[in-house]
Design a protein around this motif. Structure first.
Motif, short mmCIF file in Angstrom:
data_model
loop_
_atom_site.label_atom_id
_atom_site.label_comp_id
_atom_site.label_asym_id
_atom_site.label_seq_id
_atom_site.Cartn_x
_atom_site.Cartn_y
_atom_site.Cartn_z
N LEU A 67 0.83 -1.21 0.00
CA LEU A 67 0.00 0.00 0.00
C LEU A 67 0.86 1.26 0.00
CD1 LEU A 67 -2.91 -0.97 2.42
CD2 LEU A 67 -3.03 -0.60 -0.05
N MET A 68 1.96 1.26 0.72
CA MET A 68 2.86 2.43 0.74
C MET A 68 3.50 2.64 -0.64
SD MET A 68 2.55 3.80 3.64
CE MET A 68 3.91 4.91 3.74
N ILE A 69 3.86 1.55 -1.29
CA ILE A 69 4.44 1.66 -2.64
C ILE A 69 3.41 2.24 -3.60
CG2 ILE A 69 5.28 0.31 -4.60
CD1 ILE A 69 6.67 -1.53 -2.54
N VAL A 70 2.18 1.74 -3.54
CA VAL A 70 1.12 2.25 -4.42
C VAL A 70 0.85 3.72 -4.12
CG1 VAL A 70 -1.34 2.04 -4.97
CG2 VAL A 70 0.07 -0.01 -4.79
N ALA A 71 0.81 4.10 -2.85
CA ALA A 71 0.59 5.51 -2.48
C ALA A 71 1.71 6.38 -3.02
CB ALA A 71 0.46 5.65 -0.97
N LEU A 95 1.37 9.45 -5.74
CA LEU A 95 1.89 10.79 -5.43
C LEU A 95 2.84 11.27 -6.51
CD1 LEU A 95 2.10 13.16 -3.43
CD2 LEU A 95 3.97 11.91 -2.35
N ILE A 96 3.75 10.41 -6.93
CA ILE A 96 4.69 10.78 -7.99
C ILE A 96 3.96 11.09 -9.29
CG2 ILE A 96 6.54 9.88 -9.47
CD1 ILE A 96 7.61 8.45 -6.96
N HIS A 97 2.96 10.28 -9.61
CA HIS A 97 2.17 10.53 -10.83
C HIS A 97 1.47 11.89 -10.78
CE1 HIS A 97 -0.25 9.66 -14.33
NE2 HIS A 97 -1.33 9.99 -13.65
N LEU A 98 0.88 12.23 -9.63
CA LEU A 98 0.20 13.52 -9.50
C LEU A 98 1.18 14.68 -9.59
CD1 LEU A 98 -2.36 12.67 -6.67
CD2 LEU A 98 -2.84 13.01 -9.11
#
Length: 74
Positions: free
Chosen positions: A12-16, A20-23
């Motif tokens: 979940l932390m990796i996905v978050a 964040l990087i994508h945004l």
């Protein structure tokens, strides 16, 4: 059971982080599109050479006869 929870939290932390990087990349791309030639970026290119400077390197000065033997044997 604790191992499964730990692995799930890590995923979940990796996905978050990926979201964040994508945004942030999308926000950065929007800023670049809005101001493609901003004043803040003009000075970041190559530095211009001051006038009077040669465009090619000059050769070192040739030593005179006296300068050539000044540090010699004697």
């Amino acid at each position: 059971m604790e191992t499964i929870i730990t692995v799930a939290v890590i995923i979940l932390m990796i996905v978050a982080g990926m979201i964040l990087i994508h945004l942030l990349n999308a926000q950065h791309d929007e800023r670049i599109a809005a101001f493609p030639y901003s004043e803040a970026l003009r000075g970041s290119g190559r530095r211009s050479r001051p006038s009077g400077q040669p465009t090619e390197p000059t050769e070192p000065p040739v030593a005179t006869h006296h300068e050539h033997h000044a540090g010699g044997r004697g």
